[in-house]
Design a protein around this motif. Structure first.
Motif, PDB file in Angstrom:
ATOM      1  N   ALA A  31       1.083  -1.402  -0.087  1.00  0.00           N
ATOM      2  CA  ALA A  31      -0.030  -0.028  -0.033  1.00  0.00           C
ATOM      3  C   ALA A  31       0.838   1.231  -0.045  1.00  0.00           C
ATOM      4  O   ALA A  31       0.629   2.299  -0.733  1.00  0.00           O
ATOM      5  CB  ALA A  31      -0.703   0.094   1.136  1.00  0.00           C
ATOM      6  N   ALA A  32       2.100   1.121   0.728  1.00  0.00           N
ATOM      7  CA  ALA A  32       2.913   2.245   0.753  1.00  0.00           C
ATOM      8  C   ALA A  32       3.516   2.657  -0.608  1.00  0.00           C
ATOM      9  O   ALA A  32       3.655   3.643  -0.932  1.00  0.00           O
ATOM     10  CB  ALA A  32       4.009   2.227   1.870  1.00  0.00           C
ATOM     11  N   GLY A  87       2.004   5.955  -1.187  1.00  0.00           N
ATOM     12  CA  GLY A  87       3.066   6.719  -0.674  1.00  0.00           C
ATOM     13  C   GLY A  87       3.284   6.483   0.955  1.00  0.00           C
ATOM     14  O   GLY A  87       2.220   6.043   1.422  1.00  0.00           O
ATOM     15  N   GLU A  88       4.582   6.178   1.297  1.00  0.00           N
ATOM     16  CA  GLU A  88       4.777   5.869   2.570  1.00  0.00           C
ATOM     17  C   GLU A  88       4.264   6.483   3.660  1.00  0.00           C
ATOM     18  O   GLU A  88       3.888   6.365   4.610  1.00  0.00           O
ATOM     19  CB  GLU A  88       6.129   5.280   2.613  1.00  0.00           C
ATOM     20  N   GLY A  89       4.506   8.113   3.076  1.00  0.00           N
ATOM     21  CA  GLY A  89       4.141   8.900   4.280  1.00  0.00           C
ATOM     22  C   GLY A  89       2.535   8.888   4.658  1.00  0.00           C
ATOM     23  O   GLY A  89       2.195   8.912   5.894  1.00  0.00           O
ATOM     24  N   TYR A 135      -4.855  -2.250  -5.861  1.00  0.00           N
ATOM     25  CA  TYR A 135      -3.459  -2.515  -6.121  1.00  0.00           C
ATOM     26  C   TYR A 135      -2.938  -3.564  -5.369  1.00  0.00           C
ATOM     27  O   TYR A 135      -2.305  -4.584  -5.794  1.00  0.00           O
ATOM     28  CB  TYR A 135      -2.681  -1.120  -6.098  1.00  0.00           C
ATOM     29  N   VAL A 136      -3.130  -3.484  -3.918  1.00  0.00           N
ATOM     30  CA  VAL A 136      -2.410  -4.523  -3.042  1.00  0.00           C
ATOM     31  C   VAL A 136      -2.948  -6.123  -3.231  1.00  0.00           C
ATOM     32  O   VAL A 136      -2.154  -6.738  -3.693  1.00  0.00           O
ATOM     33  CB  VAL A 136      -2.820  -4.165  -1.845  1.00  0.00           C
ATOM     34  N   PRO A 137      -4.348  -6.356  -3.592  1.00  0.00           N
ATOM     35  CA  PRO A 137      -4.719  -7.721  -3.938  1.00  0.00           C
ATOM     36  C   PRO A 137      -4.211  -8.090  -5.197  1.00  0.00           C
ATOM     37  O   PRO A 137      -4.090  -9.291  -5.518  1.00  0.00           O
ATOM     38  CB  PRO A 137      -6.288  -7.525  -3.870  1.00  0.00           C
ATOM     39  N   MET A 138      -4.416  -7.108  -6.191  1.00  0.00           N
ATOM     40  CA  MET A 138      -3.817  -7.675  -7.617  1.00  0.00           C
ATOM     41  C   MET A 138      -2.170  -8.087  -7.947  1.00  0.00           C
ATOM     42  O   MET A 138      -2.114  -8.882  -8.171  1.00  0.00           O
ATOM     43  CB  MET A 138      -3.983  -6.274  -8.356  1.00  0.00           C
ATOM     44  N   VAL A 139      -1.758  -7.218  -6.943  1.00  0.00           N
ATOM     45  CA  VAL A 139      -0.219  -7.765  -6.919  1.00  0.00           C
ATOM     46  C   VAL A 139       0.005  -8.972  -6.357  1.00  0.00           C
ATOM     47  O   VAL A 139       0.676 -10.114  -6.614  1.00  0.00           O
ATOM     48  CB  VAL A 139       0.611  -6.763  -6.066  1.00  0.00           C
ATOM     49  N   LEU A 140      -0.819  -9.241  -5.088  1.00  0.00           N
ATOM     50  CA  LEU A 140      -0.592 -10.539  -4.266  1.00  0.00           C
ATOM     51  C   LEU A 140      -1.161 -11.610  -5.120  1.00  0.00           C
ATOM     52  O   LEU A 140      -0.741 -12.887  -5.161  1.00  0.00           O
ATOM     53  CB  LEU A 140      -1.398 -10.392  -3.107  1.00  0.00           C
TER      54      LEU A 140
END
Length: 509
Positions: free
Chosen positions: A283-284, A288-290, A320-325
């Protein structure tokens, strides 16, 4: 030989766990009651019984193994159900045991296979066609389904299923299936450039593939609307922080080796910041990590899918997160989802040009060599990111290619009709149509204060190069001009640009 656990024996106890999650756990510092300890003892006995069934299966005693396994799971199911009704019993302990047994099953029923961290799909015990373990884990309560990364573990020990990931799996396997296959081919051709950085950092190769598949599909020169560039889509400022700058007019974000190194360093840094939580780290990377650290600080210990966290994510990051995983999971478990990866020989090779040629000309003369229906343009671009594909390289120039193309080049591109055809097509002159009379009049009427001007019979406007710009990104912003058009009207050789440089960009009419 492999022996599978019937799904029905795994679903029942795990389904009961979903109802156990609300049971009251023993408070810290408070001793468990005799009733709770008795349940824990039954849990441990059942776990040992399940392990015994695995040993029996290995010895070939399949009927006895099935009976022992059934007894163990029935005992575990009953104990977990009683846990939910017993004050002080911690259902988390039962969830951990179920999860461990599922992984034990996945890693213990294949004989004579060792994990090889240098090969794709390097995972002990991945069973083609058997998705029972992944699906069953998906029925665990949400609290037990956080995806974390611990150094030295296989990706299968970090990755579990939930609704968003399953939906992403379906997307990759349906609408985005062609994209996924292209990403796999592109990655395998560049693997020798990108994988070493991840291997050195003790990060899973599947994760590298998942990020690349979602970010660029393995297109080294990809540029997003926001300016993120390269195979792993670094923003300019973030790229600089991890050593990706502009050197001799080349944007190093386009270099697959350097981008993979920067990505590995970034992922490692963010894992440290988010207590090895992989979902938060991804997610970061996207949002963005901030921003991600501020959100995480507001809900300490919450998982990415916790409503307090998930609700604050942008729609893009939630996707994005579940698509990458999911892409990473398919990289390891293609057979389990009726997916077959093509066999790709991406061994590194090199050719020395016998006659001047551009990458575009080489693509034409190589044709579909080595049974590559889509041709070799993307691979040649990816392996030689610093070269403009339209610019002819001199005799003696060394180009990186897959080793399998070395013979194809020698037989097809050194002499004969194919390089002649390629040169003839490449040197063809485009006809540039003049603008409509009304457009010409409007341009002249605008006067010297307008940013429009006439050049070579077409309208253009002035554009000042900003930090992070490339010809590719400028062409995309224009939407009516390609890189070649912009290069020609400005007399540019290659893709070299400098900050503050004024160039002309064709105007859409």
């Amino acid at each position: 030989m492999s022996v599978r656990v019937p799904r029905s024996l795994l679903f029942l106890p795990l389904a009961i766990l979903a109802g156990c999650a609300s049971g009251g756990a023993t408070r810290p510092g408070k001793a468990a009651t005799p009733e709770v300890n008795a349940l824990y003892d039954r849990m441990n006995q059942a776990s040992k019984g399940y392990e015994s069934s695995i040993d029996q299966a290995r010895r070939g005693d399949t009927p006895q193994a099935a009976q022992t396994r059934k007894q163990a799971l029935d005992q575990l199911k009953d104990a977990s159900a009683r846990c939910g009704l017993t004050p002080g019993c911690d259902p988390q302990r039962f969830a951990a045991v179920f999860d461990r047994l599922l992984r034990l099953k996945d890693g213990s029923f294949i004989e004579g296979e060792d994990a090889d961290d240098t090969e794709q799909g390097a995972e002990v015990g991945a069973q083609p066609g058997d998705t029972s373990g992944a699906v069953a884990v998906g029925t665990l309560p949400q609290a037990q389904r956080s995806v974390t990364m611990l150094r030295g573990q296989q990706f299968s020990d970090m990755m579990v299923m939930n609704g968003p990931v399953k939906a992403a799996l379906e997307m990759w396997l349906t609408q985005l299936r062609p994209n996924l296959m292209d990403a796999y081919v592109n990655y395998q051709m560049m693997r020798y450039k990108m994988w070493p950085a991840y291997k050195k950092a003790d990060l899973p190769e599947a994760l590298l593939f998942g990020i690349m598949a979602k970010e660029s599909g393995g297109k080294v020169h990809a540029v997003s609307r926001s300016g993120a560039s390269g195979p792993l889509q670094f923003m300019y400022a973030t790229g600089l922080r991890f050593g990706l700058s502009n050197a001799d007019g080349f944007d190093q974000r386009f270099d697959p080796t350097m981008a993979a190194q920067a990505n590995a360093e970034y992922i490692d840094e963010q894992l440290g910041a988010f207590n090895n939580n992989l979902e938060m780290t991804l997610a970061a990377y996207n949002g963005g990590e901030g921003r991600m650290r501020r959100i995480a600080a507001g809900s300490p210990g919450a998982s990415f899918y916790d409503p307090q966290i998930y609700g604050q994510m942008s729609a893009e990051t939630r996707d994005y997160v579940p698509m990458v995983l999911a892409a990473a999971w398919l990289f390891l478990h293609a057979d389990s989802y009726h997916l077959k990866w093509p066999k790709i020989d991406g061994e590194a090779g090199q050719i020395v040009l016998k006659r001047p040629a551009s990458l575009s000309e080489l693509t034409v003369c190589l044709g579909s060599a080595e049974d590559m229906p889509q041709g070799w343009f993307r691979t040649l671009r990816n392996l030689n990111p610093r070269l403009d594909p339209q610019v002819s390289q001199p005799v003696g120039a060394r180009l990186e290619v897959p080793r399998q193309l070395e013979k194809a080049y020698a037989s097809s591109c050194g002499d004969g009709p194919w390089p002649i055809l390629a040169s003839d097509l490449h040197n063809a002159v485009k006809i540039i149509a003049p603008p409509p009379p009304a457009a010409t009049s409007a341009a002249l009427a605008s006067g010297p204060s307008s940013s429009s001007s006439k050049s070579s019979g077409s309208s253009s406007k002035s554009y000042t190069v900003r930090r992070g710009d490339t010809l590719v990104s400028i062409a995309r912003k224009s939407s009516c001009a390609d890189v070649e058009d912009i290069a020609k009207i400005n007399g540019l050789k290659g893709h070299a640009l400098r900050v503050g440089q004024a160039i002309r960009v064709p105007i859409c009419r």
